[in-house]
Design an enzyme around this catalytic site. Structure first.
Site, PDB file in Angstrom:
ATOM      1  N   SER A 167       0.857  -1.183   0.000  1.00 37.79           N
ATOM      2  CA  SER A 167       0.000   0.000   0.000  1.00 37.79           C
ATOM      3  C   SER A 167       0.892   1.232   0.000  1.00 37.79           C
ATOM      4  O   SER A 167       1.739   1.374  -0.874  1.00 37.79           O
ATOM      5  CB  SER A 167      -0.961  -0.022   1.194  1.00 37.79           C
ATOM      6  OG  SER A 167      -1.890   1.040   1.107  1.00 37.79           O
ATOM      7  N   THR A 168       0.754   2.113   0.973  1.00 35.94           N
ATOM      8  CA  THR A 168       1.522   3.353   0.996  1.00 35.94           C
ATOM      9  C   THR A 168       3.016   3.075   0.983  1.00 35.94           C
ATOM     10  O   THR A 168       3.522   2.333   1.816  1.00 35.94           O
ATOM     11  CB  THR A 168       1.171   4.181   2.246  1.00 35.94           C
ATOM     12  OG1 THR A 168      -0.240   4.244   2.389  1.00 35.94           O
ATOM     13  CG2 THR A 168       1.749   5.584   2.143  1.00 35.94           C
ATOM     14  N   HIS A 193      -2.597  -1.031  -3.335  1.00 34.18           N
ATOM     15  CA  HIS A 193      -3.742  -0.136  -3.180  1.00 34.18           C
ATOM     16  C   HIS A 193      -3.535   1.111  -4.029  1.00 34.18           C
ATOM     17  O   HIS A 193      -2.635   1.906  -3.774  1.00 34.18           O
ATOM     18  CB  HIS A 193      -3.913   0.273  -1.715  1.00 34.18           C
ATOM     19  CG  HIS A 193      -4.219  -0.878  -0.814  1.00 34.18           C
ATOM     20  ND1 HIS A 193      -3.915  -0.865   0.530  1.00 34.18           N
ATOM     21  CD2 HIS A 193      -4.791  -2.089  -1.047  1.00 34.18           C
ATOM     22  CE1 HIS A 193      -4.304  -2.007   1.074  1.00 34.18           C
ATOM     23  NE2 HIS A 193      -4.826  -2.763   0.131  1.00 34.18           N
ATOM     24  N   MET A 286      -0.209   1.423   5.053  1.00 29.77           N
ATOM     25  CA  MET A 286      -1.049   1.774   6.193  1.00 29.77           C
ATOM     26  C   MET A 286      -2.089   0.683   6.431  1.00 29.77           C
ATOM     27  O   MET A 286      -2.531   0.018   5.502  1.00 29.77           O
ATOM     28  CB  MET A 286      -1.761   3.115   5.933  1.00 29.77           C
ATOM     29  CG  MET A 286      -0.835   4.310   5.831  1.00 29.77           C
ATOM     30  SD  MET A 286      -1.698   5.829   5.305  1.00 29.77           S
ATOM     31  CE  MET A 286      -2.850   6.040   6.674  1.00 29.77           C
ATOM     32  N   ASP A 289      -4.421  -4.594   6.006  1.00 29.74           N
ATOM     33  CA  ASP A 289      -4.801  -5.467   4.889  1.00 29.74           C
ATOM     34  C   ASP A 289      -3.639  -6.386   4.526  1.00 29.74           C
ATOM     35  O   ASP A 289      -2.503  -5.939   4.376  1.00 29.74           O
ATOM     36  CB  ASP A 289      -5.200  -4.630   3.676  1.00 29.74           C
ATOM     37  CG  ASP A 289      -5.741  -5.474   2.530  1.00 29.74           C
ATOM     38  OD1 ASP A 289      -6.317  -6.544   2.810  1.00 29.74           O
ATOM     39  OD2 ASP A 289      -5.595  -5.054   1.359  1.00 29.74           O
TER      40      ASP A 289
END
Length: 353
Positions: A167-168, A193, A286, A289
């Site tokens: 993600s991030t 993401h 973050m 998940d």
């Protein structure tokens, strides 16, 4: 501590909207707004903010050129806020590679989840340490893992399939990991993401940098050695289907762990299809998940890896996996490709914190 923020956007109305949303969070203070990079440069020097939000398309020097210069001369957390157009998607993916913390759409006042996400990203950007790395020169030889056999498939000692979630901070992390993959790597599924219009641009960019063929996954696309499949943003969850021939399946459904596509859904599908013949990694991001899905993979006999705190831009998702014992190994980013490809040679049960 209040996060001191500067909003950079050439639209006065958008400046006011973004500033109003951020100011509504008690942990954020908007200390200035700028309409162009020159104004932003002067404000940064005078006000020394913790974070800036930055638009892509602005008069004079555009946001991408400004970001590249900022990261060379005065690295700091930057949250990109851009329209979801194809042109904007290409530029924003490039911005993430330059070192931007995250990319978000232009906000709408009726989308409470998106407004909260913007505030959360600004606060997370302030908390995250800067990991700014020089971009790899296109065409430069990657330090690849020797995996091949003459038939062009995965080697007997390696996994039958690889699955990666991020993600991030994942754009930079995935670029580093995947540029180390050989041209005949096992089929590799990736959930990063990203908004809908961004994943195709990201896949095309990776395809130019990596030895394997990189695609945005399409429903029914067969899984082949030497191919990497990026989950399409917002459309559905990337899963695996088929017995005689494995194929990508894009499954529409509810958000899982706050996301669609979800790393958890992908990992659990791979666990059901491949069991212990898989290797998987959960990278920077973050939230949580992917943690439960990585545990399902470990329980199925797969080799599981999580990125360590020191090299993660945001140690959220890998930390959640480590907390529940989902990762067999916790490793710095540069060691993850080797760990994935050596996965079935020896499964190590000792976890390195």
């Amino acid at each position: 501590m209040t996060v001191r923020t500067i909003v950079v956007d050439d639209s006065p109305s958008m400046q006011k909207l973004i500033a109003a949303v951020l100011e509504n969070d008690p942990d954020i203070s908007v200390v200035g707004t700028a309409a162009n990079p020159e104004e932003a440069r002067q404000m940064i020097k005078a006000l020394n903010p913790d974070v800036i939000t930055l638009d892509i398309e602005m008069p004079g020097m555009n946001g991408l050129d400004f970001l590249e210069r900022l990261m060379r001369l005065r690295p700091m957390p930057v949250v990109m806020i851009s329209s979801w157009t194809r042109k904007g998607a290409d530029a924003t993916v490039a911005a993430l590679e330059f070192g931007a913390f995250s990319c978000l759409p232009k906000p709408r006042m009726d989308d409470e989840a998106a407004l909260k996400e913007m505030c959360d990203n600004v606060k997370a950007a302030a908390a995250a340490k800067a990991i700014i790395k020089a971009r790899k020169a296109v065409g430069a030889p990657a330090a690849q893992v020797p995996v091949s056999n003459p038939g062009g498939g995965a080697s007997r000692s390696g996994p039958d399939v690889v699955a990666i979630g991020a993600s991030t901070g994942g754009v930079e992390a995935l670029t580093e990991v995947l540029t180390g993959f050989p041209a005949d790597c096992p089929p590799t599924l990736v959930t990063q993401h990203m908004p809908e219009h961004f994943t195709r641009s990201f896949a095309e960019r990776l395809n130019r940098l990596c030895s394997p063929n990189v695609f945005e996954a399409v429903d029914g696309m067969p899984l082949r050695a030497g191919h990497v499949y990026i989950a399409p943003g917002a459309v559905g969850h990337l899963t695996v289907a088929g017995r005689m021939e494995r194929v990508c399946r894009i499954v529409a459904g509810e958000l899982r762990s706050g996301h669609r596509p979800s790393v958890d859904v992908m990992f659990e599908s791979v666990a059901a299809a491949y069991g212990g013949k898989c290797a998987a990694a959960l990278l920077t991001g973050m939230g949580s998940d992917g943690a439960e899905g990585l545990l399902a993979l470990r329980n199925a006999g797969a080799h599981t890896v999580a990125q360590d705190r020191a090299t993660s831009l945001v140690y959220g998702m890998p930390a959640a996996a480590a907390k529940i014992g989902a990762a067999i190994q916790i490793l710095p980013l540069k060691e993850i490709a080797n760990a994935l490809f050596g996965a079935r040679m020896e499964v190590k049960q000792n976890v390195c914190a």
